[in-house]
Scaffold this motif. Structure first.
Motif, PDB file in Angstrom:
ATOM      1  N   PHE A  28       0.811  -1.213   0.000  1.00 26.37           N
ATOM      2  CA  PHE A  28       0.000   0.000   0.000  1.00 26.37           C
ATOM      3  C   PHE A  28       0.848   1.269   0.000  1.00 26.37           C
ATOM      4  O   PHE A  28       0.624   2.177  -0.810  1.00 26.37           O
ATOM      5  CB  PHE A  28      -0.928  -0.013   1.207  1.00 26.37           C
ATOM      6  N   GLU A  29       1.817   1.330   0.900  1.00 26.59           N
ATOM      7  CA  GLU A  29       2.619   2.548   1.018  1.00 26.59           C
ATOM      8  C   GLU A  29       3.346   2.871  -0.282  1.00 26.59           C
ATOM      9  O   GLU A  29       3.324   4.010  -0.757  1.00 26.59           O
ATOM     10  CB  GLU A  29       3.617   2.400   2.159  1.00 26.59           C
ATOM     11  N   LYS A  30       3.979   1.870  -0.881  1.00 25.39           N
ATOM     12  CA  LYS A  30       4.723   2.095  -2.125  1.00 25.39           C
ATOM     13  C   LYS A  30       3.788   2.513  -3.254  1.00 25.39           C
ATOM     14  O   LYS A  30       4.104   3.412  -4.045  1.00 25.39           O
ATOM     15  CB  LYS A  30       5.490   0.817  -2.523  1.00 25.39           C
ATOM     16  N   ALA A  31       2.616   1.866  -3.319  1.00 18.09           N
ATOM     17  CA  ALA A  31       1.666   2.178  -4.382  1.00 18.09           C
ATOM     18  C   ALA A  31       1.137   3.604  -4.243  1.00 18.09           C
ATOM     19  O   ALA A  31       1.044   4.346  -5.229  1.00 18.09           O
ATOM     20  CB  ALA A  31       0.519   1.181  -4.365  1.00 18.09           C
ATOM     21  N   VAL A  32       0.779   4.002  -3.023  1.00 21.90           N
ATOM     22  CA  VAL A  32       0.274   5.362  -2.802  1.00 21.90           C
ATOM     23  C   VAL A  32       1.341   6.389  -3.138  1.00 21.90           C
ATOM     24  O   VAL A  32       1.073   7.397  -3.800  1.00 21.90           O
ATOM     25  CB  VAL A  32      -0.193   5.540  -1.345  1.00 21.90           C
ATOM     26  N   ASP A  33       2.560   6.154  -2.711  1.00 23.29           N
ATOM     27  CA  ASP A  33       3.632   7.112  -2.968  1.00 23.29           C
ATOM     28  C   ASP A  33       3.992   7.188  -4.449  1.00 23.29           C
ATOM     29  O   ASP A  33       4.521   8.202  -4.910  1.00 23.29           O
ATOM     30  CB  ASP A  33       4.867   6.748  -2.135  1.00 23.29           C
ATOM     31  N   THR A  34       3.709   6.116  -5.204  1.00 18.83           N
ATOM     32  CA  THR A  34       3.909   6.157  -6.647  1.00 18.83           C
ATOM     33  C   THR A  34       2.814   6.969  -7.317  1.00 18.83           C
ATOM     34  O   THR A  34       3.069   7.792  -8.204  1.00 18.83           O
ATOM     35  CB  THR A  34       3.920   4.733  -7.236  1.00 18.83           C
ATOM     36  N   LEU A  35       1.578   6.760  -6.877  1.00 16.27           N
ATOM     37  CA  LEU A  35       0.436   7.447  -7.478  1.00 16.27           C
ATOM     38  C   LEU A  35       0.417   8.926  -7.109  1.00 16.27           C
ATOM     39  O   LEU A  35       0.190   9.790  -7.969  1.00 16.27           O
ATOM     40  CB  LEU A  35      -0.866   6.787  -7.017  1.00 16.27           C
ATOM     41  N   VAL A  36       0.636   9.229  -5.832  1.00 20.05           N
ATOM     42  CA  VAL A  36       0.579  10.626  -5.353  1.00 20.05           C
ATOM     43  C   VAL A  36       1.831  10.926  -4.534  1.00 20.05           C
ATOM     44  O   VAL A  36       1.789  10.989  -3.308  1.00 20.05           O
ATOM     45  CB  VAL A  36      -0.695  10.876  -4.514  1.00 20.05           C
ATOM     46  N   PRO A  37       2.975  11.126  -5.198  1.00 26.33           N
ATOM     47  CA  PRO A  37       4.234  11.372  -4.478  1.00 26.33           C
ATOM     48  C   PRO A  37       4.218  12.619  -3.609  1.00 26.33           C
ATOM     49  O   PRO A  37       4.994  12.719  -2.659  1.00 26.33           O
ATOM     50  CB  PRO A  37       5.265  11.496  -5.613  1.00 26.33           C
ATOM     51  N   ASP A  38       3.321  13.563  -3.910  1.00 27.76           N
ATOM     52  CA  ASP A  38       3.225  14.786  -3.102  1.00 27.76           C
ATOM     53  C   ASP A  38       2.262  14.626  -1.934  1.00 27.76           C
ATOM     54  O   ASP A  38       2.043  15.570  -1.163  1.00 27.76           O
ATOM     55  CB  ASP A  38       2.768  15.960  -3.981  1.00 27.76           C
ATOM     56  N   GLY A  39       1.672  13.423  -1.792  1.00 26.98           N
ATOM     57  CA  GLY A  39       0.795  13.158  -0.666  1.00 26.98           C
ATOM     58  C   GLY A  39      -0.657  13.543  -0.901  1.00 26.98           C
ATOM     59  O   GLY A  39      -1.025  14.081  -1.949  1.00 26.98           O
ATOM     60  N   VAL A  40      -1.492  13.242   0.075  1.00 24.24           N
ATOM     61  CA  VAL A  40      -2.930  13.514   0.023  1.00 24.24           C
ATOM     62  C   VAL A  40      -3.307  14.402   1.200  1.00 24.24           C
ATOM     63  O   VAL A  40      -2.916  14.134   2.338  1.00 24.24           O
ATOM     64  CB  VAL A  40      -3.743  12.206   0.081  1.00 24.24           C
ATOM     65  N   GLU A  41      -4.067  15.463   0.956  1.00 23.06           N
ATOM     66  CA  GLU A  41      -4.482  16.357   2.041  1.00 23.06           C
ATOM     67  C   GLU A  41      -5.634  15.732   2.821  1.00 23.06           C
ATOM     68  O   GLU A  41      -6.657  15.348   2.252  1.00 23.06           O
ATOM     69  CB  GLU A  41      -4.909  17.713   1.501  1.00 23.06           C
ATOM     70  N   ILE A  42      -5.452  15.632   4.128  1.00 28.60           N
ATOM     71  CA  ILE A  42      -6.446  15.039   5.015  1.00 28.60           C
ATOM     72  C   ILE A  42      -6.677  15.979   6.194  1.00 28.60           C
ATOM     73  O   ILE A  42      -5.733  16.558   6.731  1.00 28.60           O
ATOM     74  CB  ILE A  42      -5.976  13.667   5.548  1.00 28.60           C
ATOM     75  N   ASP A  43      -7.918  16.121   6.605  1.00 32.01           N
ATOM     76  CA  ASP A  43      -8.243  16.891   7.808  1.00 32.01           C
ATOM     77  C   ASP A  43      -8.400  15.885   8.956  1.00 32.01           C
ATOM     78  O   ASP A  43      -9.461  15.295   9.133  1.00 32.01           O
ATOM     79  CB  ASP A  43      -9.536  17.680   7.607  1.00 32.01           C
ATOM     80  N   VAL A  44      -7.336  15.672   9.704  1.00 28.79           N
ATOM     81  CA  VAL A  44      -7.343  14.695  10.801  1.00 28.79           C
ATOM     82  C   VAL A  44      -8.210  15.250  11.930  1.00 28.79           C
ATOM     83  O   VAL A  44      -7.949  16.346  12.439  1.00 28.79           O
ATOM     84  CB  VAL A  44      -5.911  14.431  11.303  1.00 28.79           C
ATOM     85  N   PRO A  45      -9.264  14.529  12.341  1.00 29.50           N
ATOM     86  CA  PRO A  45     -10.231  15.071  13.304  1.00 29.50           C
ATOM     87  C   PRO A  45      -9.697  15.234  14.718  1.00 29.50           C
ATOM     88  O   PRO A  45     -10.207  16.052  15.480  1.00 29.50           O
ATOM     89  CB  PRO A  45     -11.370  14.053  13.267  1.00 29.50           C
ATOM     90  N   HIS A  46      -8.688  14.443  15.097  1.00 31.00           N
ATOM     91  CA  HIS A  46      -8.113  14.540  16.443  1.00 31.00           C
ATOM     92  C   HIS A  46      -6.758  13.847  16.438  1.00 31.00           C
ATOM     93  O   HIS A  46      -6.412  13.138  15.487  1.00 31.00           O
ATOM     94  CB  HIS A  46      -9.037  13.904  17.486  1.00 31.00           C
ATOM     95  N   ASP A  47      -5.971  14.048  17.476  1.00 33.69           N
ATOM     96  CA  ASP A  47      -4.669  13.389  17.557  1.00 33.69           C
ATOM     97  C   ASP A  47      -4.844  11.869  17.509  1.00 33.69           C
ATOM     98  O   ASP A  47      -5.765  11.321  18.127  1.00 33.69           O
ATOM     99  CB  ASP A  47      -3.950  13.770  18.853  1.00 33.69           C
ATOM    100  N   MET A  48      -3.964  11.196  16.796  1.00 33.26           N
ATOM    101  CA  MET A  48      -4.012   9.743  16.674  1.00 33.26           C
ATOM    102  C   MET A  48      -2.619   9.162  16.901  1.00 33.26           C
ATOM    103  O   MET A  48      -1.644   9.655  16.346  1.00 33.26           O
ATOM    104  CB  MET A  48      -4.490   9.325  15.274  1.00 33.26           C
TER     105      MET A  48
END
Length: 316
Positions: free
Chosen positions: A155-175
């Motif tokens: 998963f990690e390698k595939a995501v970083d290949t598809l979107v190397p600049d990352g994905v913007e997420i609004d994290v609702p609380h500390d995790m």
């Protein structure tokens, strides 16, 4: 009342994300031998370690041409028979030229052909994807033509290949608990490893129900990225990477046919459904089985039927 119906379930949601990302690849289609080989090489030694077993699968073809794909995340550590922690159905709607996604909670108390009443994920342990297909058909009235079993390590390698600049997420609380990292509250850009942590987190009031919501959020964002023209050229390479992490009975012609249709017909946004729906189940404890979801199957069968036949918003 709604809070009482939610329960904590130990689910490794990270494992399904390879399957869902692979589905994005399927939908777009296309083929490049050079990039495919490059992707396979980047997957590393995992390819030689993965034992792919093409199971017997007897789903009946749909008369109207729609396609259902069973997406499974297998939490095995070398066991021959293990329960699957993640169960989803990807539905390709030939008329609307789009994809719908159904999440099935693993602790639903169902009838398993030849085994009586058990949790849904026990069907996979007893008889692999084919018995799970039979169980879903018997309890929910929908058949499935294909399956995909995924190891989430790609998963990690595939995501970083598809979107190397990352994905913007609004994290609702500390995790932090249980995900091996710390994610701070607020809008931020997450990469493959961080996205995996984001969707695996379950230590909040919504437990696995919240994880399903985050999973559907991330899949939708990845889907949107996949259909961007600048990312289409990366998809064959992703197929090479993911080939080392999946076991599927889908043939190349089917993958390309669906991908070509979706991309040329400009299918709509990804629609999602979770079964059981809110208000259609109760928490129970069964001796010898443990905590289960006691489901009103008639209500959920009707909800699934309407979801597949019509168009609508995300349902829970």
């Amino acid at each position: 009342m709604e809070g009482k119906k939610r329960k904590r379930v130990r689910v490794r949601w990270g494992r399904i994300f390879g399957a869902l990302l692979l589905l994005c690849v399927f939908i777009i289609g296309g083929c490049s031998v050079i990039q495919y080989v490059q992707g396979t090489q980047e997957a590393g030694s995992k390819s030689s370690e993965t034992q792919k077993e093409f199971h017997s699968f007897k789903g009946t073809k749909s008369k109207i041409g729609d396609t259902n794909i069973l997406l499974l995340g297998n939490d095995t550590r070398g066991e021959k028979h293990s329960r699957t922690d993640t169960i989803m159905i990807a539905h390709y709607d030939q008329k609307a030229h789009n994809v719908k996604l159904i999440s099935l909670m693993r602790d639903m108390f169902v009838s398993i052909p030849g085994h009586g009443k058990e949790k849904l994920n026990a069907a996979y342990a007893y008889g692999g994807p084919e018995l799970l297909r039979q169980t879903i058909t018997e309890n929910f009235g929908v058949d499935i033509q294909y399956y995909t079993i995924v190891d989430f390590q790609g998963f990690e390698k595939a995501v970083d290949t598809l979107v190397p600049d990352g994905v913007e997420i609004d994290v609702p609380h500390d995790m932090s608990s249980g995900i091996g990292m710390k994610l701070k509250k607020g809008k931020q850009v997450l990469h493959g490893n961080e996205l995996l942590g984001y969707v695996r987190f379950r230590h909040d009031r919504l437990s696995d129900f919240g994880r399903v919501q985050r999973q559907q959020e991330v899949v939708t964002k990845l889907m949107d990225e996949s259909i961007q023209l600048h990312n289409v050229v990366k998809l064959p390479k992703l197929m090479g990477i993911m080939n080392s992490y999946i076991d599927t009975n889908m043939d190349t012609s089917t993958i390309i046919a669906i991908g070509k249709d979706v991309i040329t017909k400009q299918g709509g946004k990804l629609e999602t459904l979770r079964l059981p729906e809110d208000g259609t189940f109760e928490n129970r404890r069964i001796d010898g089985i443990g905590d289960v979801l006691q489901v009103d199957f008639e209500q959920n069968k009707e909800a699934l039927k309407q979801f597949l036949q019509g168009t609508g918003e995300t349902r829970k």
